[in-house]
Each structure stands twice: as structure tokens, then as C-alpha cells.
Design an enzyme around this catalytic site. Structure first.
Site, PDB file in Angstrom:
ATOM      1  N   HIS A 111       0.852  -1.206   0.000  1.00 36.58           N
ATOM      2  CA  HIS A 111       0.000   0.000   0.000  1.00 36.58           C
ATOM      3  C   HIS A 111       0.882   1.248   0.000  1.00 36.58           C
ATOM      4  O   HIS A 111       1.163   1.829   1.048  1.00 36.58           O
ATOM      5  CB  HIS A 111      -0.943   0.008   1.204  1.00 36.58           C
ATOM      6  CG  HIS A 111      -2.052   1.012   1.054  1.00 36.58           C
ATOM      7  ND1 HIS A 111      -3.369   0.655   0.954  1.00 36.58           N
ATOM      8  CD2 HIS A 111      -2.039   2.368   0.965  1.00 36.58           C
ATOM      9  CE1 HIS A 111      -4.120   1.744   0.815  1.00 36.58           C
ATOM     10  NE2 HIS A 111      -3.317   2.794   0.824  1.00 36.58           N
TER      11      HIS A 111
ATOM     12  N   HIS B 212       1.329   4.788  -2.544  1.00 34.58           N
ATOM     13  CA  HIS B 212       0.887   5.548  -3.702  1.00 34.58           C
ATOM     14  C   HIS B 212       2.067   6.213  -4.402  1.00 34.58           C
ATOM     15  O   HIS B 212       3.048   6.614  -3.764  1.00 34.58           O
ATOM     16  CB  HIS B 212      -0.136   6.605  -3.287  1.00 34.58           C
ATOM     17  CG  HIS B 212      -1.435   6.019  -2.833  1.00 34.58           C
ATOM     18  ND1 HIS B 212      -2.430   5.676  -3.709  1.00 34.58           N
ATOM     19  CD2 HIS B 212      -1.884   5.706  -1.590  1.00 34.58           C
ATOM     20  CE1 HIS B 212      -3.454   5.179  -3.023  1.00 34.58           C
ATOM     21  NE2 HIS B 212      -3.142   5.181  -1.743  1.00 34.58           N
TER      22      HIS B 212
ATOM     23  N   HIS C  50      -9.792   0.702  -2.022  1.00 36.13           N
ATOM     24  CA  HIS C  50      -9.776   1.305  -0.697  1.00 36.13           C
ATOM     25  C   HIS C  50     -11.167   1.186  -0.070  1.00 36.13           C
ATOM     26  O   HIS C  50     -12.181   1.276  -0.759  1.00 36.13           O
ATOM     27  CB  HIS C  50      -9.437   2.788  -0.781  1.00 36.13           C
ATOM     28  CG  HIS C  50      -7.993   3.092  -1.031  1.00 36.13           C
ATOM     29  ND1 HIS C  50      -7.274   2.485  -2.030  1.00 36.13           N
ATOM     30  CD2 HIS C  50      -7.146   3.952  -0.420  1.00 36.13           C
ATOM     31  CE1 HIS C  50      -6.027   2.954  -2.016  1.00 36.13           C
ATOM     32  NE2 HIS C  50      -5.927   3.853  -1.056  1.00 36.13           N
TER      33      HIS C  50
ATOM     34  N   GLU D  47     -11.830   3.418   5.697  1.00 36.70           N
ATOM     35  CA  GLU D  47     -10.899   4.397   6.232  1.00 36.70           C
ATOM     36  C   GLU D  47     -11.700   5.555   6.812  1.00 36.70           C
ATOM     37  O   GLU D  47     -11.771   5.743   8.018  1.00 36.70           O
ATOM     38  CB  GLU D  47      -9.957   4.878   5.126  1.00 36.70           C
ATOM     39  CG  GLU D  47      -8.944   5.920   5.584  1.00 36.70           C
ATOM     40  CD  GLU D  47      -8.138   6.487   4.428  1.00 36.70           C
ATOM     41  OE1 GLU D  47      -7.060   7.042   4.693  1.00 36.70           O
ATOM     42  OE2 GLU D  47      -8.585   6.398   3.262  1.00 36.70           O
TER      43      GLU D  47
ATOM     44  N   ASP E 238       1.165   4.120   2.859  1.00 40.50           N
ATOM     45  CA  ASP E 238       0.192   4.975   2.192  1.00 40.50           C
ATOM     46  C   ASP E 238       0.887   6.102   1.421  1.00 40.50           C
ATOM     47  O   ASP E 238       1.189   5.949   0.245  1.00 40.50           O
ATOM     48  CB  ASP E 238      -0.820   5.517   3.196  1.00 40.50           C
ATOM     49  CG  ASP E 238      -2.130   5.960   2.550  1.00 40.50           C
ATOM     50  OD1 ASP E 238      -2.306   5.727   1.342  1.00 40.50           O
ATOM     51  OD2 ASP E 238      -2.976   6.543   3.250  1.00 40.50           O
ATOM     52  N   ASP E 239       1.160   7.216   2.081  1.00 40.77           N
ATOM     53  CA  ASP E 239       1.779   8.386   1.446  1.00 40.77           C
ATOM     54  C   ASP E 239       2.844   8.970   2.367  1.00 40.77           C
ATOM     55  O   ASP E 239       2.597   9.957   3.066  1.00 40.77           O
ATOM     56  CB  ASP E 239       0.723   9.461   1.161  1.00 40.77           C
ATOM     57  CG  ASP E 239      -0.315   9.010   0.146  1.00 40.77           C
ATOM     58  OD1 ASP E 239       0.042   8.830  -1.023  1.00 40.77           O
ATOM     59  OD2 ASP E 239      -1.494   8.832   0.538  1.00 40.77           O
TER      60      ASP E 239
END
Length: 350
Positions: free
Chosen positions: A16, A18, A200, A203, A281-282
Site C-alpha cells: 500500500h 501511492h 480502498h 478508512e 500509504d503516502d
């Protein structure tokens, strides 16, 4: 007395991450300076930015910062650099297989259209894998805020490049602005061709969002899925079907999904038998890559080395890595666990 084993040496898969969000902060600053682009304080002096996306205004700010970061990637060489550096960072943290998620639509206007953009990103992934000595594959992701027909276009494109490194089809952005069921046509196309379904869900919305990803989109993995912990019945279903949740603790904290690290229900999900793949994630916006997620599991959620090894195994099993790669990684994880931890130096505090 033995110290815990080094988590950077634990072989693992990262499922996961991005594309834009994988950029190093130092690279963002450097590219912006090269191109004379102004960055807001939240991406410079006040980095990592203070975010809270549990309301529309907060998500808009998060997305705005993400879009600003995307603008520094102007040249093909910038794309190659981003993916190479991401792969280098993965290798340094013990990640041996990376599935990086991209939405070619965000760059299509810059690199000649959807197809040339995806081909560029796939070539960058291939070269980065060779450079860093790890596996790098691509997940093509549709955007929940765009029309479902756009998602179908991306699904068809993704299926055409399965032999060049596309392994999955995802669905990202604010789940409050696009129901999973609206994208069932795109996911049927992807699943029929043999791509993993990795939308996704769970969340910013609750367990029902995870259930919809599973029941309607046929999710093999759920991006985040952390809110599944609100439903014992759903956790039982995920455990029975071996559907992996890509849990991203630092992201959950940064976006206000939970108030503090202790509130991420990682332990509850793990003890319920839900397969888990920790993710970052980021990192560009949350300030932490993959290794700190494992450190949180050890330090905050009380995972011992045997449980950390099992988390790593679950990430490998849920990946699209070739069977031979998975088998080798699982053996190396067993080797990490069988090794003795470093000894505490004499005179050190116990």
C-alpha cells in the site's frame, strides 16, 4: 540478554504505497527549486503537514497538498527518479517486494496520454527493481471522484499490461464521494482478466464500506480496511476468506481516522485472524515509510518477534509476487526469526 531482532532486516512486502506519495521529501524540495515552483509551508518548513481529513474541508486540504506535490514531476526523468528512490528506500527497510499504486490519469496530460503514461511508469518500475534488487509491480487505481466509465477505461488499460508488471486494480480517493458499488463494472473487467481487486475502503467510512468492497467488488485485499474492527462478524468473514487489510497506522493518525497511535485496532484485527499487510500509504504527507509501521507494531501494539514475522508473512502471501519469490521470502522470514537477536552490550541498561 537478547535485544529484539532488527526490523530493517525482516523481509517483507509493501502493498500500500501511492506513486506521488512515495516521493522523498528532499526530492520534492529539490525538484520544486529546480523548476521555480512555490511550495506551501506545509510541504516545507512545517512538514509533515498537520492533517485531519474526517471532514470535507480537511480532505480537500490533504488532496490539495497532494496535487501540489504532483506538479513537481514534470519530466520523464523525474518519474524514473521517484520510483528508483522509492525502491531504494524499500530495500533499506527490508521490503523485498513493492506494489506501487498509480492513477495514470493524473499525469496523462503531461506524458502524452493514458497509455504512454502507464508505459513510462512500468518502465520506471522495471528499471528501479533492477537497480534496487527488489521486486516492483504496479497497481492501476481508479479515482472515486471521477465517473465510473473512466474507471472502466483504466481497467481495460490495466488488463492490457498484465505481462509488463500490472498486477492489480484499485479504487482510491475519498470513499464518501463514490460508493464502491458504482465501480462494479470496472472491477468485473479487472477480475475477469486475472488482476487482483484492491479497492480502498473502511478508512473514512465504517465497516459497511469494507463489506461493500468485498461483496460487490470481490476485493482480494482492502486498502486500509481498518474500520472492519467495528464489526466482529465482518472480521470473521475477512479471516475466513483470507481477505487482507492493508493497514496504514501512521496514515490513520495523520488523517484523523484515530486520535492517537494506540487507537489503531491493529491488535484486534490480528487477534481476530484478519490477514494484515502493513503499509505507509503516502510517506510524503505522513512523514513515515514502511519500517516505522513495524516499529509501531512492536512498541505500541505489543507485537513480539514471532508475531512481527507473521505480519511479514501475511504481507508476502497477499502479494502478487511470483510463487518462487514468495517461497524464498517466507524462508528468509523464518530465517530472521530463527536467528538470535543482537546481544545487549555489557553495562547497558536492561
Amino acid at each position: 540478554m537478547e535485544m529484539p531482532r532488527p526490523l530493517s532486516e525482516l523481509p517483507k512486502a509493501h502493498l500500500h504505497l501511492h506513486f506521488t506519495g512515495s516521493m522523498r521529501h528532499s526530492t520534492l524540495i529539490e525538484l520544486a527549486q529546480e523548476q521555480g515552483l512555490h511550495l506551501p509551508d506545509a510541504l516545507k518548513e512545517d512538514w509533515p503537514p498537520k492533517l485531519r481529513a474526517t471532514d470535507e474541508r480537511g480532505w480537500f486540504r490533504f488532496q490539495r497538498l497532494y496535487d501540489i506535490a504532483r506538479t513537481v514531476l514534470q519530466r520523464e526523468s523525474d518519474v524514473y527518479r521517484l520510483v528508483r528512490e522509492a525502491a531504494e528506500d524499500e530495500a533499506a527497510e527490508g521490503s523485498r517486494w513493492l506494489e506501487i499504486q498509480v492513477d495514470p490519469s493524473g499525469y496523462a496530460h503531461r506524458f502524452g496520454g493514458l497509455t504512454p503514461t502507464l508505459e513510462l511508469m512500468l518502465d520506471a518500475a522495471h528499471k528501479a527493481a533492477g537497480y534496487a534488487g527488489i521486486g516492483v509491480a504496479v497497481v492501476v487505481a481508479a479515482n472515486r471522484t471521477r465517473h465510473p466509465l473512466d474507471a472502466k477505461t483504466l481497467a481495460r488499460l490495466a488488463t492490457q499490461y498484465m505481462d509488463q508488471g500490472v498486477v492489480g486494480f484499485g479504487l482510491s480517493n475519498d470513499e464518501r464521494r463514490g460508493r464502491a458499488r458504482d465501480f462494479d463494472g470496472a472491477f468485473r473487467l479487472a477480475k475477469r482478466a486475472g488482476l487482483l481487486a484492491v479497492p480502498h475502503g473502511g478508512e473514512l467510512l465504517g465497516a459497511g464500506s469494507v463489506a461493500e468492497c468485498v461483496d460487490v467488488l470481490g476485493a482480494d485485499r482492502v486498502g486500509h480496511g481498518v474500520r472492519a474492527a467495528e464489526s466482529p462478524r465482518l472480521m470473521e468473514l475477512l479471516a475466513d476468506r483470507r481477505i487482507t487489510c492493508e493497514i496504514c497506522p501512521t496514515s490513520n493518525i495523520g488523517l484523523g481516522v484515530v486520535e492517537q497511535a494506540e487507537d489503531v485496532p491493529l491488535r484486534r484485527l490480528f487477534d481476530a485472524g484478519v490477514p494484515i499487510a502493513l503499509g505507509a500509504d503516502d510517506p510524503l504527507l505522513f512523514g513515515a515509510r514502511l519500517l516505522p509501521q513495524y516499529e509501531l507494531a512492536r512498541q505500541v501494539y505489543g507485537f513480539g518477534d514471532a508475531e512481527l514475522a507473521e505480519l511479514a508473512r501475511q504481507s508476502v502471501r497477499a502479494s502478487a509476487a511470483p510463487e518462487s519469490v514468495r517461497e524464498n521470502l517466507l524462508k528468509e522470514i523464518d530465517g530472521w526469526l530463527a536467528s538470535e537477536g543482537p546481544e545487549v552490550p555489557e553495562g547497558a541498561a536492561g
